[in-house]
Design an enzyme around this catalytic site. Sequence first.
Site, PDB file in Angstrom:
ATOM      1  N   TYR A  74     -85.329  53.781 -44.642  1.00  0.00           N
ATOM      2  CA  TYR A  74     -84.164  54.500 -44.122  1.00  0.00           C
ATOM      3  C   TYR A  74     -83.033  54.515 -45.137  1.00  0.00           C
ATOM      4  O   TYR A  74     -83.080  53.851 -46.169  1.00  0.00           O
ATOM      5  CB  TYR A  74     -83.697  53.897 -42.795  1.00  0.00           C
ATOM      6  N   LYS A 130     -85.391  49.642 -48.863  1.00  0.00           N
ATOM      7  CA  LYS A 130     -84.571  49.738 -47.640  1.00  0.00           C
ATOM      8  C   LYS A 130     -85.500  50.026 -46.461  1.00  0.00           C
ATOM      9  O   LYS A 130     -85.646  51.157 -45.995  1.00  0.00           O
ATOM     10  CB  LYS A 130     -83.483  50.813 -47.809  1.00  0.00           C
ATOM     11  N   GLU A 141     -77.264  38.399 -51.013  1.00  0.00           N
ATOM     12  CA  GLU A 141     -76.386  39.453 -50.490  1.00  0.00           C
ATOM     13  C   GLU A 141     -75.998  39.093 -49.068  1.00  0.00           C
ATOM     14  O   GLU A 141     -76.269  37.983 -48.605  1.00  0.00           O
ATOM     15  CB  GLU A 141     -77.084  40.811 -50.548  1.00  0.00           C
ATOM     16  N   LEU A 175     -80.675  44.466 -51.967  1.00  0.00           N
ATOM     17  CA  LEU A 175     -80.699  45.924 -51.973  1.00  0.00           C
ATOM     18  C   LEU A 175     -79.742  46.428 -53.053  1.00  0.00           C
ATOM     19  O   LEU A 175     -78.599  45.962 -53.123  1.00  0.00           O
ATOM     20  CB  LEU A 175     -80.244  46.458 -50.603  1.00  0.00           C
TER      21      LEU A 175
HETATM   22  C1  PLP Z   1     -79.274  44.304 -46.910  1.00  0.00           C
HETATM   23  C2  PLP Z   1     -78.234  45.265 -47.375  1.00  0.00           C
HETATM   24  N1  PLP Z   1     -77.638  45.057 -48.565  1.00  0.00           N
HETATM   25  C3  PLP Z   1     -76.681  45.888 -49.041  1.00  0.00           C
HETATM   26  C4  PLP Z   1     -76.260  46.969 -48.301  1.00  0.00           C
HETATM   27  C5  PLP Z   1     -75.195  47.874 -48.858  1.00  0.00           C
HETATM   28  O1  PLP Z   1     -75.772  49.036 -49.404  1.00  0.00           O
HETATM   29  P1  PLP Z   1     -74.959  50.400 -49.493  1.00  0.00           P
HETATM   30  O2  PLP Z   1     -73.713  50.122 -50.273  1.00  0.00           O
HETATM   31  O3  PLP Z   1     -75.879  51.311 -50.197  1.00  0.00           O
HETATM   32  O4  PLP Z   1     -74.656  50.822 -48.088  1.00  0.00           O
HETATM   33  C6  PLP Z   1     -76.858  47.240 -47.061  1.00  0.00           C
HETATM   34  C7  PLP Z   1     -76.430  48.398 -46.293  1.00  0.00           C
HETATM   35  O5  PLP Z   1     -76.798  48.597 -45.171  1.00  0.00           O
HETATM   36  C8  PLP Z   1     -77.864  46.371 -46.594  1.00  0.00           C
HETATM   37  O6  PLP Z   1     -78.470  46.577 -45.424  1.00  0.00           O
END
Ligand code: PLP
Length: 286
Positions: free
Chosen positions: A33, A148, A180, A204
Site C-alpha cells: 500500500y 510497505k 523507526e 521504511l
Molecule cells: C513503518 C513506517 N515508517 C515510516 C513511515 C513514514 O513514511 P512516509 O513519510 O512515506 O509517509 C510510515 C508511514 O506510514 C510507516 O508506516
Amino acid sequence: MSYIVYLNGQYLPIEDAKISVLDRGFTFGDGVYEVIPVYKGHIFRMREHLERLNNSLDEVYIDRPYTLEQWQEILCKLVEKNSGKNTGNDLSLYMQVTRGISERDHAIDIATKQTVFAMCRPLPEYDRSAGISAIIEEDIRWKYCHIKAITLLPSVMLRHKARDAGATEAILVKDGYITEGAASNVFIVKNGIVKTPPKDGSLLPGITRDLVVELLTESGIPCEEVAIKETELKQADEIWITSSTWEIVPVISLDNNPVGTGRPGEVWQQASEIYQAFKTDMTNVV
Ligand SMILES: Cc1ncc(COP(=O)(O)O)c(C=O)c1O
C-alpha cells in the site's frame, strides 16, 4: 457520509465497493500500500510514492498493475471526484494492491488479477507545535520493513502499547539501535546536528524522511544518515518523527521523561518552517 473510491477500474460510492472473501489481501495480508497527502487538490510527491509502490510490488512478486502515467490519471480523477482540483480540502490518499483472488494456498502462481483499491479521506489536522509523547519498544517486526506491506499486525500491537501508555507513537529499537516509529521515521538532534537512521531493510524509506534530509541539507543544517543507539535517543536534545500525514512532529516526552527542554526544539521549528514553505510552493506537487 458517502464518498467515491476506486476499485479495479471503477469509481464507486464506498458502500458499493466490494471484494471477494478469497482476496489474498483478506486471507494472507498479501499486498502492499501507499499513503499520499493531497494538498488543495494536488498530490504531494506522487512520483516518489508511486516509485516506492512499484518497489514494494516488485519485492513481493506482484506484477505492477499500472504504469506511472495510468496511476497518475486514476489518482488525479479520484482526487477530483472527492474534492475538486485547487479548491479541495487536504486529503490523505490511500492505495492498496493485493495479489488478487485465489483458493487459500500459499503458492502465488494461482492468484488471478491484482485487486487495486484507492480512497481519499480528509487529512487529519494536527497541532504539531504541541508535540507528542512516545515510548520505546522492541522492534518485533520482520526483516523486510523497506516493503510497505499491508501485513501490519506488529505495528498495530506496537501502536496499541503506545496508546495504552498514554503516548502517541512507539519508537522501535532493534539490537540496541533505533529503526523507526510504528508508523513513522525518527530523527534526533544533538548539539545542532540532525541524525536519522540509514535506509536498509529495518525501516521504511519514508518519503517525508527523504524530503526532510534533502531540505535540511539544502538549507545548510547539518544532517547525517547514521545508526543511532538507544542511549543517544535517550540523551537527544530533540526527537522528531516524520510521516506523510504527520509531516514533522516533535516528540517532547519519551517514556515519561522530558526530551531536551520538554518543549518543541529550535531546530524542529526551523525544519518545520522550511518544510511548510516547500509544501505550499505548488510547483512541488502535481
Ligand atoms: C513503518 C513506517 N515508517 C515510516 C513511515 C513514514 O513514511 P512516509 O513519510 O512515506 O509517509 C510510515 C508511514 O506510514 C510507516 O508506516
